[in-house]
Structures are given as C-alpha cells and as structure tokens.
Design a protein around this motif. Sequence first.
Motif, short mmCIF file in Angstrom:
data_model
loop_
_atom_site.label_atom_id
_atom_site.label_comp_id
_atom_site.label_asym_id
_atom_site.label_seq_id
_atom_site.Cartn_x
_atom_site.Cartn_y
_atom_site.Cartn_z
N ALA A 47 10.70 4.56 -0.16
CA ALA A 47 10.34 3.48 0.60
C ALA A 47 10.34 3.72 2.22
O ALA A 47 11.02 4.68 2.64
N VAL A 48 9.65 2.97 2.95
CA VAL A 48 9.58 3.02 4.53
C VAL A 48 9.65 1.80 5.04
O VAL A 48 10.01 0.75 4.51
N ARG A 49 9.91 1.86 6.22
CA ARG A 49 10.11 0.54 6.90
C ARG A 49 8.87 0.07 7.48
O ARG A 49 7.97 0.76 7.91
N PRO A 50 8.63 -1.40 7.88
CA PRO A 50 7.63 -1.88 8.64
C PRO A 50 7.17 -1.42 9.71
O PRO A 50 5.93 -1.50 10.38
N THR A 51 8.25 -0.81 10.54
CA THR A 51 7.90 -0.20 11.74
C THR A 51 7.44 1.15 11.79
O THR A 51 6.92 1.68 12.95
N ASP A 52 7.36 1.83 10.67
CA ASP A 52 7.03 3.40 10.64
C ASP A 52 5.71 3.34 10.62
O ASP A 52 4.78 2.62 10.24
N SER A 53 5.22 4.36 11.54
CA SER A 53 3.74 4.69 11.71
C SER A 53 3.06 4.97 10.42
O SER A 53 3.65 5.61 9.55
N ILE A 54 1.69 4.94 10.53
CA ILE A 54 0.83 4.99 9.36
C ILE A 54 1.05 6.64 9.44
O ILE A 54 0.95 7.41 8.10
N VAL A 69 4.07 3.55 -1.46
CA VAL A 69 5.38 3.34 -1.19
C VAL A 69 5.79 2.14 -0.88
O VAL A 69 5.04 1.04 -0.55
N VAL A 70 7.01 1.36 -1.01
CA VAL A 70 7.48 0.43 -0.93
C VAL A 70 7.82 0.02 0.24
O VAL A 70 8.38 0.84 1.22
N VAL A 71 7.52 -1.10 1.17
CA VAL A 71 7.93 -1.52 2.41
C VAL A 71 9.15 -2.32 2.42
O VAL A 71 8.99 -3.31 2.17
N LYS A 72 10.34 -1.55 3.07
CA LYS A 72 11.60 -2.61 2.90
C LYS A 72 11.95 -2.86 4.44
O LYS A 72 11.75 -2.05 5.34
N ASP A 73 12.48 -3.97 4.54
CA ASP A 73 13.10 -4.40 5.87
C ASP A 73 14.53 -3.85 5.97
O ASP A 73 14.94 -3.03 5.22
N GLN A 74 15.08 -4.20 7.41
CA GLN A 74 16.25 -3.52 7.65
C GLN A 74 17.46 -3.77 6.80
O GLN A 74 18.47 -3.27 6.77
N ASN A 75 17.22 -4.91 5.86
CA ASN A 75 18.34 -5.37 4.85
C ASN A 75 17.89 -4.58 3.30
O ASN A 75 18.82 -5.10 2.56
N GLY A 76 17.08 -3.92 3.71
CA GLY A 76 16.71 -3.20 2.25
C GLY A 76 15.77 -4.09 1.02
O GLY A 76 15.67 -3.72 -0.10
N HIS A 77 15.29 -5.17 1.48
CA HIS A 77 14.54 -6.00 0.78
C HIS A 77 13.10 -5.93 0.76
O HIS A 77 12.60 -5.42 2.13
N MET A 78 12.60 -5.86 -0.26
CA MET A 78 11.04 -5.39 -0.15
C MET A 78 10.13 -6.60 0.53
O MET A 78 10.39 -7.56 0.13
N VAL A 79 9.34 -6.14 1.56
CA VAL A 79 8.46 -7.02 2.10
C VAL A 79 6.83 -6.57 1.74
O VAL A 79 6.27 -7.40 2.40
N THR A 98 -5.84 3.90 13.55
CA THR A 98 -5.28 3.80 12.15
C THR A 98 -3.88 4.46 12.42
O THR A 98 -2.78 3.99 11.80
N PHE A 99 -3.72 5.76 12.73
CA PHE A 99 -2.56 6.42 12.75
C PHE A 99 -1.36 5.74 13.50
O PHE A 99 -0.39 6.05 13.55
N ASP A 100 -1.86 5.26 14.56
CA ASP A 100 -0.86 4.36 15.59
C ASP A 100 -0.47 3.15 14.99
O ASP A 100 0.51 2.61 15.40
N GLU A 101 -1.02 2.61 13.99
CA GLU A 101 -0.84 1.23 13.49
C GLU A 101 0.63 1.69 12.50
O GLU A 101 0.79 2.80 12.12
N THR A 102 1.34 0.63 12.07
CA THR A 102 2.38 0.65 11.54
C THR A 102 2.22 0.20 10.04
O THR A 102 1.41 -0.52 9.66
N ALA A 103 3.33 0.56 9.04
CA ALA A 103 3.21 0.22 7.77
C ALA A 103 2.83 -1.44 7.42
O ALA A 103 2.28 -1.68 6.62
N GLY A 104 3.96 -2.08 8.55
CA GLY A 104 3.63 -3.48 8.34
C GLY A 104 2.33 -4.05 8.98
O GLY A 104 2.11 -5.13 8.39
#
Length: 173
Positions: A47-54, A69-79, A98-104
């Motif tokens: 899993a990665v966080r929504p704020t992780d860069s591409i 990858v699954v994208v999880k929020d700070q509480n560990g829930h899949m978003v 694109t590389f500067d964008e985030t997983a979110g």
Amino acid sequence: MVSKKNAPHFGHENPHTHSQSVEAAVTGPSKATAETILASKGHDVIAVRPTDSIHRVTEVMKEHGIGSVVVKDQNGHMVGILTERDIVRGFADEPDNTFDETAGDLMTTKVVTASPDTPLLELLHRMTEGRFRHIPVLDGDHIAGMISIGDVVKFRLRELEYETLKLKQMIVG
C-alpha cells in the motif's frame, strides 16, 4: 446399422456406470474462492498513501515486482487502487508532470472488490467485464489480500492439470 431395438442390452439404460463416466471424474466448475487463492499465494498487500508521488509509487511497484498498489489513508482504510494502467493514462494526459503528481491524483476511487468467499469464476467475470487485472479482497473493512488475473489463471490451470491427471488415471485403471 444396428437398431436400438436389436442392440445388446446389459440391464442399464446407460451402458456406463456412474463411476465410469467422464462427469464423475471431472470436478466440474471450480469450487475455489478468493480465500483459496490467497491461501496459496499469501495475504500480503503493498500500500501507499494518497500523498505519495507517482515517482515513489513506481519505485515501490518496481521493488516488489507488482502492477498495482492499494492506496490507504492515514487511518489505514482503502481509498483507492493505483495500477500501471492508471499511471500510463497519467503520462498520456500530462507527460511532463506525471512524476510530480500523487497517488491520490491518479488512483481509481470506485474500486471493485471481492470478499474471501467470492467464487473463482466470479473473480474472472468481474475482472473480464471491468477490464482490469487486480482486485482487492476485503474481509469487512480489512484488506485480506490482492488477487491478479494471473493468480486466477495460474490457479485454474493447476485445477485443470489435476482433473486431466484424474481422467488419465481413470482411463488407465
């Protein structure tokens, strides 16, 4: 040509007993479930966080040899889920950024999921109809694992090999 009326009769309408029939030797539709596949491949989920860069996400995918990858929020829930296809679309839309964008920014938020008891053939159907290759398995709110189309095909091929072996054993005796 021998007519049915004159054909030899052995006391059965069907000359094959149930134990000799092909139907008895082949197990029929797979009874496997998502949990059956996870039990053999493992329950690990990257899993990665929504704020992780591409850029970071692609490093994680490369490091683990995975295509999603699954994208999880700070509480560990899949978003969401982020796949190679999502990233390729990002490059098609914004080749320089694109590389500067985030997983979110690029993730799919309407994620089709399965439960541990989802039948294997239903997994195949969902992935084929939805034209995607990865499906998270949720047990309540908990992510129990990730199944790829390759996992399903590999499992089904093993089942078919086993069925073939059983048929050969039946034929040989």
